[in-house]
Scaffold this motif. Structure first.
Motif, short mmCIF file in Angstrom:
data_model
loop_
_atom_site.label_atom_id
_atom_site.label_comp_id
_atom_site.label_asym_id
_atom_site.label_seq_id
_atom_site.Cartn_x
_atom_site.Cartn_y
_atom_site.Cartn_z
N LYS A 124 41.25 52.57 44.06
CA LYS A 124 42.09 51.41 44.38
C LYS A 124 43.30 51.27 43.45
CE LYS A 124 39.52 49.70 47.75
NZ LYS A 124 40.01 49.49 49.14
N LYS A 125 43.36 52.16 42.45
CA LYS A 125 44.49 52.18 41.51
C LYS A 125 44.66 50.84 40.80
CE LYS A 125 46.88 55.76 44.13
NZ LYS A 125 48.08 56.17 44.86
N ILE A 126 43.53 50.31 40.33
CA ILE A 126 43.55 49.08 39.56
C ILE A 126 42.98 49.38 38.16
CG2 ILE A 126 41.25 48.31 40.36
CD1 ILE A 126 42.36 45.44 40.33
N LEU A 127 43.55 48.78 37.13
CA LEU A 127 43.14 49.05 35.76
C LEU A 127 42.36 47.88 35.18
CD1 LEU A 127 46.33 50.81 34.31
CD2 LEU A 127 44.47 51.75 35.69
N SER A 128 41.45 48.20 34.26
CA SER A 128 40.60 47.18 33.65
C SER A 128 40.80 47.18 32.13
CB SER A 128 39.12 47.45 33.97
OG SER A 128 38.28 46.53 33.28
N VAL A 129 41.29 46.05 31.60
CA VAL A 129 41.35 45.83 30.15
C VAL A 129 40.01 45.19 29.79
CG1 VAL A 129 42.59 44.74 28.25
CG2 VAL A 129 43.85 45.53 30.27
N GLN A 130 39.02 46.04 29.55
CA GLN A 130 37.64 45.58 29.37
C GLN A 130 37.51 44.75 28.09
OE1 GLN A 130 35.89 46.97 31.89
NE2 GLN A 130 33.81 46.22 31.52
N GLY A 131 36.90 43.58 28.19
CA GLY A 131 36.71 42.76 26.99
C GLY A 131 35.61 43.28 26.10
N LEU A 132 34.59 43.92 26.73
CA LEU A 132 33.48 44.49 25.97
C LEU A 132 32.99 45.70 26.75
CD1 LEU A 132 31.55 44.00 23.47
CD2 LEU A 132 29.97 43.00 25.14
N GLY A 133 33.32 46.89 26.27
CA GLY A 133 32.81 48.11 26.89
C GLY A 133 31.40 48.35 26.40
N VAL A 134 30.46 48.47 27.32
CA VAL A 134 29.05 48.64 26.95
C VAL A 134 28.56 50.04 27.33
CG1 VAL A 134 26.71 47.77 27.27
CG2 VAL A 134 28.64 46.16 27.22
N ASP A 135 28.63 50.36 28.63
CA ASP A 135 28.08 51.66 29.04
C ASP A 135 29.09 52.77 28.77
OD1 ASP A 135 29.49 52.40 31.72
OD2 ASP A 135 28.91 50.30 31.99
#
Length: 394
Positions: A124-135
């Protein structure tokens, strides 16, 4: 100052972001219907509750909205609960992308969002500025760039601290392996070996999430480990140290990752004499007088949000995203946000020891720094006032 830049300055002043207004272009960002739609896929209910992360993101966005938004654009933020269920996580992501038309994901914190949805985010060409990367997938996807160091880089950093500062000669590592994390932890140790030039003395990938830890502490003692690194979370940290005390083991430094850095752990282990160290994801959240924490504390208190490490992650994700949006000249769309994140210059923030950049790489792990805390008589003390920044592997 250009009149639109003055508006941006006013908008950001509510969360201490006035300084960033100068980064805006002459025209500034625009939006349809006065809103920029943003979402987060987070584990709120189920086996874990990471809701403090997106709620801190929400608080930061609310403050900007209250001050008029970004050039008049309000942030329309939706938090979706994936319940740590893969099917629910997939449905939540599709709803945010297809129905709510999110331009980006900001402040997500989930047990499985990245593993389940990374392919969807790429498609979908959407980006995620992850607040907490876990996996592990949060650090191996072209469309996700967390604002936290993460358990794998932090494992490398704590091993680096053990050899550089504690002068450890026989480093041992005991890891709990959940899902597809085995290769990520093995790679973390391999990276430390490349940086330090040392070899791991003992690595055990069978540490249980629940059960008797006596065989493991005996194994560490009999192997002659002078430091042990583990990835246990809060209750297991307490259990391990109490087991060590029960076995009357001495002479080993015990190294933990960020989940061990809690006030509950400090209270439960107030009587132990074991040397206990933890690595932080951001500026130590218990340091209430830290200048680096001052703006985060002020904004969280204004929003009546708790002062936790999780809220630092959500707040930092929001701040970085807002700076990137402020740099857009024209309509804020999924495409323009992705382009801005891909083309951005590294952004510094006092909460983190590394500059944040999304960029165009196939994988992202921009945060490479930690501060180490030591537990002394039931209180966390800053052991390394300066950031420990990982060097490049040889």
């Amino acid at each position: 100052m250009h009149w639109k830049s003055r508006l941006l300055a006013a908008a950001f002043a509510g969360i201490g972001l006035a300084a960033m207004a100068g980064t805006a272009s002459a025209a500034g960002p625009t939006c349809k219907d006065g809103a920029i739609k943003v979402g987060a896929v987070s584990t709120v209910t189920g086996p874990a509750d990471f809701s403090e992360v997106p709620k801190a993101t929400q608080a930061a966005f609310d403050a900007v909205n209250a001050a008029g938004g970004i050039n008049g654009c309000k942030i329309d933020y939706t938090i979706a609960d994936d319940k740590a269920d893969p099917a629910v996580a997939a449905q939540a992501a599709r709803d945010l992308i297809d129905n709510k038309e999110a331009v980006a994901l900001v402040g997500s914190a989930s047990l499985l969002d990245c593993a389940v949805n990374s392919a969807t985010y790429s498609r979908k060409k959407i980006l995620s500025v992850q607040g907490l990367g876990v996996d592990a997938a949060c650090f191996s996807s072209p469309n996700v760039a967390p604002v936290n160091v993460g358990p794998y880089t932090l494992s490398t950093a704590m091993a680096y601290y053990a050899t550089n500062e504690l002068k450890t000669k026989k480093l041992c590592a005991f890891f709990i392996i959940i899902g597809g994390t085995q290769e990520a932890y093995k790679k973390a140790i391999e990276t430390w070996e490349q940086i330090s030039g040392q070899k791991i003395h003992l690595i055990d990938l069978t540490l249980p999430f629940q059960g008797d830890l006596t065989p493991y502490v005996i194994k560490a003692r009999d192997a002659g480990c002078d430091a042990v690194l583990t990835n246990q979370v809060e209750p297991q940290v307490v259990q391990l140290i109490k087991t060590v005390d029960a076995q009357k083991i001495t002479g080993i430094n015990w190294l933990f990752l960020a989940p061990g850095y809690t006030e509950q752990v400090a209270k439960a282990l107030a009587d132990t004499k074991q040397p206990i160290y933890v690595g932080t994801e951001w500026e130590p959240y218990t340091e209430k007088n830290s200048a680096a924490n001052a703006q985060w504390i002020a904004d969280m208190q204004k929003a009546n949000r708790p002062l936790t490490a999780f809220s630092q992650g959500g707040y930092l994700a929001a701040e970085l995203f807002l700076k990137v949006v402020a740099s857009i000249d024209g309509e804020v769309t999924r495409e323009s946000v992705a382009k801005a994140l891909h083309d951005m210059q590294p952004l510094t923030n006092s909460l983190a020891g590394s500059p944040y950049v999304f960029g165009k790489a196939k994988t992202h792990s921009p945060m490479q720094a930690t501060k180490v805390m030591k537990l002394e008589a039931g209180a966390w003390k800053v052991e390394t006032p300066d950031w420990i920044v990982l060097p490049q592997a040889k």
